[in-house]
Design an enzyme around this catalytic site. Sequence first.
Site, short mmCIF file in Angstrom:
data_model
loop_
_atom_site.label_atom_id
_atom_site.label_comp_id
_atom_site.label_asym_id
_atom_site.label_seq_id
_atom_site.Cartn_x
_atom_site.Cartn_y
_atom_site.Cartn_z
N HIS A 154 0.84 -1.20 0.00
CA HIS A 154 0.00 0.00 0.00
C HIS A 154 0.88 1.25 0.00
CE1 HIS A 154 -2.79 -3.02 1.74
NE2 HIS A 154 -3.66 -2.38 0.99
N ASP A 187 -4.63 -5.67 -8.17
CA ASP A 187 -4.83 -5.13 -6.83
C ASP A 187 -5.12 -3.64 -7.01
OD1 ASP A 187 -4.99 -5.01 -4.10
OD2 ASP A 187 -2.99 -5.80 -3.72
#
Length: 525
Positions: free
Chosen positions: A213, A287
């Site tokens: 992230h 993702d």
Amino acid sequence: MSILLNYKNAKNQLSIVEKVGQLFMPAAFINDSEEDIQKLENLIRRHHIGSLCFFHSRASAATNYEGKKEVMYNANSFETLQKLVQRYQSASKFPLLIAIDAEWGLAMRIENTPQYPYAITLGALQGNNDLIYEVGRNIAKDCKAAGIHWNLAPCVDINNNPNNPVIGYRSFGEDKFEVTEKALAFVQGTQSEGILTSVKHFPGHGDTETDSHLGLPLIDKSKEELVDNELYPFQKLVAEGIDAVMIGHLSVPALANGKTISSSISKNIIKEVLRKEMGFNGVVISDALNMHAVSKNYPTKGKLEWLAFDAGNDVLCFAEHVTEGIETILKKATDAQIEESFQRVWQLKERALQLQIQNSTANSTLQSANELNRKLAENSLTLLKGSEADIVNFRNTDFCTLTIKRSKLDHNSEEVLTGLNDMKTEVEQEKDILILLTPPQVKPASNFGLLQEEIDWINELIRTKNVVLYLFGNPYVLNHLYIENTIAVVVAYQSFQEFQDVASQHFLSLLKAKGKLPVTINRRA
């Protein structure tokens, strides 16, 4: 059934622009402003968006870790989600595919919904994959009740790195065979209720020390090592006919012709390894494209969306620049390339609608969730050190109980230290201590939320007292403790009431521990 027939007939009527729009999955936020809700409705209408992925709120998005934004609480999030799904479906020319991350239930994103154990807890089960099947099934029921078609789960990452900041507790463990069997049970349970799944994070996010992230992780292993371990669960599940594979944002040079490019934008990894070598013909989903592992490297709007599509992703999850992404794909892609991805996505949507018609049972109840969690607690409880007899002998001493538990929201270290000093005073003269430890957080950042002073004091107690330790949290916490000096260590994994009740009964010798730790702990002495 007429809706499905009309949908199938519409496939050949979409323009090339509409087909590209079907490949985009922007984020939708359950707790959003009316202004932003209307913006997304307009985006759906204008660009013929194919799917949405729901998150709790903008503040809860994982890339806001460093922003420390306060996440609002909404007791009615589930009802809000149901209404938003209907609004967005009404805004769409074609039925939207609705997705969410519900690895341990809708509670991963939504308040006041059933929560099931983390994958690492399920990894402790021994020969009880039927219980994992029921977890997948119950979560699927809740998804259906919310209007969700696609649970972007499970993780099939093999967690063989205790310092992994983002997978860890989300993995079934470090053994490739166990991970594969448990993931398959979860998938089959989910599919039994007509909900789609997506295994992730290809080609395996387990052996990393960077949170994708926030940055791009690197896995520097040979292809032979990766095929033998990290790729094993994916290969086996591909053979089972899974719905989709999610591509992670991680650099794996051995699979990318030596390049340190992210897997999510690597043709070598998606088109060569996953498609050709492993034979996967289903939908490939990226993702979230807002994740900093990739997003911060491509400031030009639309470029990342194009690179992800060109690399072989059929669905572009959390695409932030939809307009520019569609324009760039239309400009650079061939019609055949667009058609190939569109056909895969449309077939998945047809399947989702067909399954929705065939499966219309009610959502799981809180009672059934509690009953299942009780069974999971009984079968996962793990006696890591010591014996049942050791605990019986300890119980016959004049022991005291020390409960170490606080909210992860307790940021005031001065107050925590004051409470710590009070506890020190209380147990100073005690010889035998039962420690019930619930770490403030499940993620390993900042020592799982424990202050170093708390860890040091627990270790001092272990060194100077007779200690039996029950842990209600991530077992990797034990890497910080000198557990070899304890009388016994029992891992309960979760702090749910059911897990606390089972731990209490175990201490009273009313049941035995049946689980096995699914990861390796550095047992410090």
